[in-house]
Motif scaffolding. Sequence first.
Motif, short mmCIF file in Angstrom:
data_model
loop_
_atom_site.label_atom_id
_atom_site.label_comp_id
_atom_site.label_asym_id
_atom_site.label_seq_id
_atom_site.Cartn_x
_atom_site.Cartn_y
_atom_site.Cartn_z
N THR A 1 0.83 -1.20 0.00
CA THR A 1 0.00 0.00 0.00
C THR A 1 0.87 1.25 0.00
OG1 THR A 1 -1.73 -1.20 1.21
CG2 THR A 1 -1.86 1.20 1.18
N PHE A 2 1.94 1.23 0.80
CA PHE A 2 2.86 2.37 0.86
C PHE A 2 3.45 2.66 -0.51
CE2 PHE A 2 7.24 3.89 1.25
CZ PHE A 2 7.06 5.05 2.00
N LEU A 3 3.95 1.62 -1.19
CA LEU A 3 4.60 1.81 -2.48
C LEU A 3 3.61 2.11 -3.60
CD1 LEU A 3 7.35 -0.96 -2.33
CD2 LEU A 3 7.64 1.52 -2.07
N SER A 4 2.34 1.80 -3.40
CA SER A 4 1.34 2.15 -4.40
C SER A 4 0.98 3.63 -4.35
CB SER A 4 0.08 1.30 -4.20
OG SER A 4 -0.61 1.69 -3.03
N ILE A 5 1.48 4.34 -3.34
CA ILE A 5 1.13 5.75 -3.16
C ILE A 5 2.36 6.65 -3.08
CG2 ILE A 5 -0.01 7.42 -1.63
CD1 ILE A 5 -1.77 5.05 -0.67
N ALA A 6 3.34 6.28 -2.23
CA ALA A 6 4.44 7.17 -1.89
C ALA A 6 5.27 7.64 -3.09
CB ALA A 6 5.34 6.50 -0.84
N PRO A 7 5.68 6.77 -4.02
CA PRO A 7 6.47 7.27 -5.15
C PRO A 7 5.73 8.33 -5.97
CG PRO A 7 6.66 4.89 -5.00
CD PRO A 7 5.58 5.29 -4.04
N GLY A 8 4.43 8.16 -6.13
CA GLY A 8 3.65 9.16 -6.84
C GLY A 8 3.63 10.50 -6.12
N LEU A 9 3.61 10.46 -4.78
CA LEU A 9 3.65 11.70 -4.02
C LEU A 9 4.97 12.43 -4.23
CD1 LEU A 9 2.03 10.57 -0.63
CD2 LEU A 9 0.92 11.52 -2.66
N LEU A 10 6.05 11.67 -4.33
CA LEU A 10 7.37 12.29 -4.50
C LEU A 10 7.49 13.01 -5.85
CD1 LEU A 10 9.70 9.51 -3.02
CD2 LEU A 10 9.02 11.68 -1.96
N VAL A 11 6.86 12.47 -6.88
CA VAL A 11 6.98 13.10 -8.21
C VAL A 11 5.81 14.05 -8.48
CG1 VAL A 11 8.24 11.12 -9.12
CG2 VAL A 11 5.76 11.22 -9.40
N SER A 12 4.97 14.30 -7.49
CA SER A 12 3.80 15.14 -7.73
C SER A 12 4.14 16.57 -8.16
CB SER A 12 2.90 15.16 -6.48
OG SER A 12 3.61 15.66 -5.36
N ALA B 1 4.47 16.27 -11.77
CA ALA B 1 3.14 16.03 -12.36
C ALA B 1 2.35 17.32 -12.43
CB ALA B 1 2.39 14.99 -11.52
N GLY B 2 2.41 18.13 -11.38
CA GLY B 2 1.69 19.40 -11.40
C GLY B 2 2.20 20.33 -12.48
N ALA B 3 3.52 20.38 -12.67
CA ALA B 3 4.08 21.22 -13.74
C ALA B 3 3.64 20.72 -15.11
CB ALA B 3 5.61 21.22 -13.64
N THR C 1 4.80 0.11 -7.54
CA THR C 1 5.61 1.33 -7.49
C THR C 1 5.55 2.08 -8.82
OG1 THR C 1 7.14 0.36 -5.88
CG2 THR C 1 7.93 2.25 -7.15
N VAL C 2 5.71 1.36 -9.92
CA VAL C 2 5.65 1.99 -11.25
C VAL C 2 4.27 2.59 -11.49
CG1 VAL C 2 5.76 1.55 -13.72
CG2 VAL C 2 7.47 0.52 -12.20
N THR C 3 3.24 1.88 -11.10
CA THR C 3 1.88 2.38 -11.30
C THR C 3 1.63 3.67 -10.54
OG1 THR C 3 1.14 0.08 -11.53
CG2 THR C 3 -0.57 1.74 -11.17
N SER C 4 2.21 3.79 -9.35
CA SER C 4 1.97 4.97 -8.52
C SER C 4 2.54 6.24 -9.13
CB SER C 4 2.56 4.76 -7.12
OG SER C 4 3.97 4.91 -7.14
N LEU C 5 3.51 6.11 -10.03
CA LEU C 5 4.19 7.30 -10.56
C LEU C 5 3.27 8.18 -11.40
CD1 LEU C 5 7.63 5.71 -11.58
CD2 LEU C 5 7.11 7.11 -9.56
N THR C 6 2.22 7.60 -12.00
CA THR C 6 1.32 8.41 -12.82
C THR C 6 0.04 8.82 -12.09
OG1 THR C 6 0.25 6.43 -13.76
CG2 THR C 6 2.16 7.34 -14.94
N PHE C 7 -0.19 8.28 -10.91
CA PHE C 7 -1.49 8.55 -10.30
C PHE C 7 -1.71 10.02 -9.94
CE2 PHE C 7 -0.06 8.75 -5.89
CZ PHE C 7 -1.11 9.36 -5.22
N PRO C 8 -0.68 10.85 -9.66
CA PRO C 8 -0.96 12.28 -9.43
C PRO C 8 -1.55 12.97 -10.65
CG PRO C 8 1.23 11.72 -8.61
CD PRO C 8 0.75 10.55 -9.42
#
Length: 461
Positions: A110-121, A124-126, A170-177
């Motif tokens: 659960t942590f890895l499904s979310i945390a990496p995406g938060l780091l690259v947010s 993603a916002g830009a 982990t890879v999936t989380s990178l695009t969720f933002p």
Amino acid sequence: MRSAVPSERPRSFSPSLMCSYCRSRFGDHEFWGMSHLRDSALHVACAARTVMRTVEQRRPSYRALFSIPGIPRLVASMLLARTAGQMTSLILVLFALERYGSPTIAGLATFLSIAPGLLVSPIAGALLDRHGRTRLVVLDYAVAAISLGLLGALGIADALPVPVLLVIVTVTSLTFPLSTTGVRTLFPILVPQHLWERANAIDSNGYVVSSVFGPAAAGGLVAALGAPYALFVPAAISAVAAGIAVGLRDPSTRADTGRLLADAWRGLVYVVRHPSLRALALGISLANVGWGIFFIALPVLVYTRLGGDAAYVGNLFALLGVVGFLAVLLFGRVSTRGREHVYLAAAIVGEGVAFALAIFARDAMLIAVVMALLGLATGPFDVTLFTVRQRRTDLAWMGRAFAVSMALNFAGFPIGTALGGAIVPLSIDVAIVVAILGNVSGAIVCFFALPREHAAGPGGS
């Protein structure tokens, strides 16, 4: 049989009949004077109707919201994608508990499904501010569909060791933002400000409705088919959501320097220097630590103390969603301006009370009360949080500021799931006490640190 008797007065007046009658009754001169008066009266009536129509359109209502072009499709794709996300979150936990027998792996996944995406947010916002939202939202939905299908296929083939599971999530989380921020920033761009509370209620209920159907469906599918087969359902739903979102209206609000990393950094600095967004980041993230711990603790509590199964867990989350749906719709009618700190703190304290009751849950009734209280707190929490952030963020910064703000706010959840995975095997009660401490801390920060009035951030918020 009753005969048809002609009416003494016509049901409606025909202009041609009126012309003939007036000419014969008053003559041409008087007729044209009356015609002028009639035309003036018609103009006044049309103007009055236009004013009434404008007033009706300006009046906050859900009907007015859904009459805006693009909003129905946006809401439909959002509901489907979030339902798929809710299903995936619970299926991953249940999969780890059943396949590997480990709350620690469940918490880590659960942590890895979310945390990496938060780091690259911030990046993603830009990207959202530079290239528009719709295409990137569709991209994330497509990535989710492919990844979930891959997890399901590997699980069925019994070729999903823990490292492979963790790499895929982990890879999936990178695009969720891209989708979470993209959808949320589309609402204030498409919707006029007087409808923001209504739009935020719908946005919040996107999560609430998905939390009704998603966990219940996930629990039932896992109980009936097993977790690997169940993963194909959210994969298909994500694909449908992507199809609906293709071509959504996406007004341009570009604001960039031409350098992606520089824009991402400016978004992070904007949030850190913004008094309101900074207070929300600290307070909400602390509260979400508690939510993350409880998310891992609840299934274990149900399995070990209540003798329930995956379907039982899903039904509990569905109950939370039903109550939350009603709470959000009702609270969407309330103006939060000037009272944001009170509503947020009260909602977070209400969640803490529900967590405390869960310690004593030994039967179905009390755990149902716990979930109902959590759903009740959802109304003031979500509507207030979404609205205060919209009011106090400059439109040109929506993508970057929202991506960073949402990431910081949500950062506590994956931290909580990791803590829950470590503490729950030792003691469920201790884990819930830690969750309560996180909630109380978040409530204190929101009440005392959130500015009472709008405070501009860098860039002219």
